[in-house]
Design a protein around this motif. Structure first.
Motif, PDB file in Angstrom:
ATOM      1  N   ARG A 114      -8.739  -5.102  -1.143  1.00 43.75           N
ATOM      2  CA  ARG A 114      -8.681  -4.289  -2.356  1.00 43.75           C
ATOM      3  C   ARG A 114      -7.857  -5.037  -3.400  1.00 43.75           C
ATOM      4  N   HIS A 127      -4.897  -6.908  -1.969  1.00 42.23           N
ATOM      5  CA  HIS A 127      -4.217  -6.151  -0.917  1.00 42.23           C
ATOM      6  C   HIS A 127      -5.109  -6.065   0.312  1.00 42.23           C
ATOM      7  N   PRO A 129      -5.165  -3.953   3.453  1.00 39.63           N
ATOM      8  CA  PRO A 129      -4.502  -2.791   4.058  1.00 39.63           C
ATOM      9  C   PRO A 129      -4.374  -2.883   5.577  1.00 39.63           C
ATOM     10  N   HIS A 130      -5.238  -3.654   6.236  1.00 46.40           N
ATOM     11  CA  HIS A 130      -5.166  -3.769   7.695  1.00 46.40           C
ATOM     12  C   HIS A 130      -3.984  -4.638   8.115  1.00 46.40           C
ATOM     13  N   ARG A 132      -1.591  -5.523   6.046  1.00 47.07           N
ATOM     14  CA  ARG A 132      -0.472  -5.157   5.172  1.00 47.07           C
ATOM     15  C   ARG A 132       0.080  -6.391   4.459  1.00 47.07           C
TER      16      ARG A 132
END
Length: 480
Positions: A114, A127, A129-130, A132
């Motif tokens: 993202r 980004h 998210p998995h 981080r």
């Protein structure tokens, strides 16, 4: 008159040949162990007719194919065959479904990426998210380093070492650094340079100006050079610091901003001029240029085609040794052997200046924590000396290659003792062409240039689609 300084040279450490036992990996040891059990059963008469199985297991564990044991190819072949059977080697964009804003719309495991905007600037941060992680991409410009004198080369070398060392001091938060030097279809760089440097006192009716403009107009099919540096923050490791700065992506962006400022401030000493941290429009054009390079000249002169959620490919077809995208064919190589002799900062120059080839040269660095680095270096010294004595006892003489590995291990430990910082690194070369025939010719030129630079490159067979993202996009992937 003082003598000119000597340009420093360094020698890349050889890849260790040591394994768990007799140079075998864990997978190879398992194969050989199973073969030994079967031999015992065959001899005792409990498993007659298993000689062929024994031979296959020994070959799988001990026979190298393209630089790795045959058993190591099983996950790669298996993964590719599974993706082929599941029809996951072909990606087509869903035009009937809107793509979420901030989504890069990339195929494969990169689909989770993202984009968020830094609160205090217009910088677009990628980004994951998995994992981080948060990544920022910086475009840099530079003068021709190959033409610089020895004094400038020494300063550039020290400056780049200092820049990497400065980021390694943030090893609790900065987990990846990536550099990309790429060529892409353009044709406007020379014209823009002429417009920028041309004296405003030269009238538009001047014959000299008309001659230059006519010459530039005839320069079609040019390739522009672009250099990018990206850094990645590990939000999981920096959780305490992020909470102190407000928490969440806002806190992570603020913490990453400190490292961004540190990097930008140290680059001029390395002969690099920070241009700007990429925003949404620049990042969208970057992604589009990888999958649809044919449209780059048109998009550079327009304002369309710069929306992130529409920047991803319309279609991707993965083959075993190449990948096909919207308007190009790509082949990704890994640098498996670096120069064996001491080389200077311009060692890869033959590969960088390959004429008429659209390619990306990517180097991904992973800072190694000082404690783990020291422990690994000490283990490497012990293992190299053990390997030397073991081979000397078996052969009756000392192999010079074993001596080199011991020297490399000792040199590494000495550098860490003197305060040096260590990075794991990965080198990838991505070659791009409009047709498969042109790709074959471009790859031939790249392999010749790699030989001139004294490096060995090998095709990442069965992993082309995954590593196209790794090698061509500055998202610091590749060690997972």
């Amino acid at each position: 008159m003082a003598d000119a300084p000597t340009v420093p040279t360094r020698r890349f450490a050889r890849r260790s040949r040591a394994g768990v036992l007799f140079g075998l990996s864990w997978a190879g040891m398992v194969c050989v162990a199973i073969a030994a059990v079967l031999v015992f059963l065959v001899v005792t008469g409990h498993a007659p007719g298993q000689t062929t199985v024994v031979a296959v297991l020994v070959a799988a564990g001990a026979v190298p194919v393209s630089g790795r044991a045959l058993v190591s190819w099983i996950p790669i072949f298996g993964g590719y065959l599974w993706r082929t059977a599941a029809r996951q080697t072909r990606y087509l964009a869903r035009v009937d479904q809107p793509r979420p804003v901030g989504n890069l719309s990339l195929p494969g495991d990169a689909a989770r990426l993202r984009v968020v905007i830094a609160p205090d600037s217009e910088t677009a941060l990628v980004h994951d998210p998995h994992l981080r992680r948060l990544t920022a991409v910086l475009r840099v410009t530079h003068k021709g380093a190959v033409l610089a004198d020895a004094t400038d080369k020494v300063e550039m070398d020290r400056g780049w070492s200092a820049a990497l060392g400065g980021l390694a001091r943030f090893d609790s938060s900065i987990c990846r650094v990536q550099t990309i030097e790429r060529t892409l279809p353009g044709g406007s760089s020379l014209a823009n340079h002429f417009t920028h440097v041309a004296s405003p006192q030269v009238p538009s009716t001047s014959r000299v100006r008309a001659a230059y403009e006519s010459l530039l107009a005839g320069k079609t099919g040019q390739l522009e050079h672009e250099s990018l540096i990206s850094i990645t923050l590990d939000m999981a490791k920096a959780a305490v610091q992020i909470r102190e700065m407000g928490g969440g992506l806002a806190g992570g962006s603020q913490l990453l901003g400190e490292s961004m400022h540190t990097l930008a401030g140290s680059l001029p000493q390395a002969g690099l001029s920070p241009d700007r941290w990429l925003g949404q429009a620049e990042l969208a054009l970057l992604v589009r240029s990888v999958y649809d390079p044919e449209q780059v000249p048109r998009l550079q002169a327009a304002t369309v085609g710069r929306q992130l959620h529409r920047a991803g490919p319309m279609g991707v077809v993965e083959h075993f040794t190449h990948v096909e995208t919207d308007s190009a064919f790509h082949r990704v190589y890994q640098v498996t052997e670096w120069p064996r002799r001491p080389v200077g900062p311009m060692a890869l120059w033959p590969l960088i200046v390959t004429s008429g080839v659209s390619r990306s040269i990517s180097q991904i660095y992973r800072p190694v924590p000082l404690r783990g680095s020291r422990r690994s270096a000490e283990s490497a010294v012990v293992e190299a000396q053990r390997q030397l004595h073991r081979n000397h006892k078996r052969r009756g003489f000392t192999d010079p290659q074993d001596d080199v590995e011991v020297q490399d291990a000792n040199r590494r430990l000495e550098a860490l003792t003197l305060g040096g910082r260590e990075y794991d690194f990965l080198g990838l070369v991505t070659v791009t062409a409009p047709t498969l025939k042109a790709l074959t010719e471009s790859c031939r030129k790249v392999q010749e240039a790699a030989s001139a630079a004294e490096v060995e490159v090998r095709v990442l067979a069965g992993q082309q689609a995954q590593h196209l993202v790794t090698g061509a996009l500055p998202f610091t992937r590749g060690f997972e």
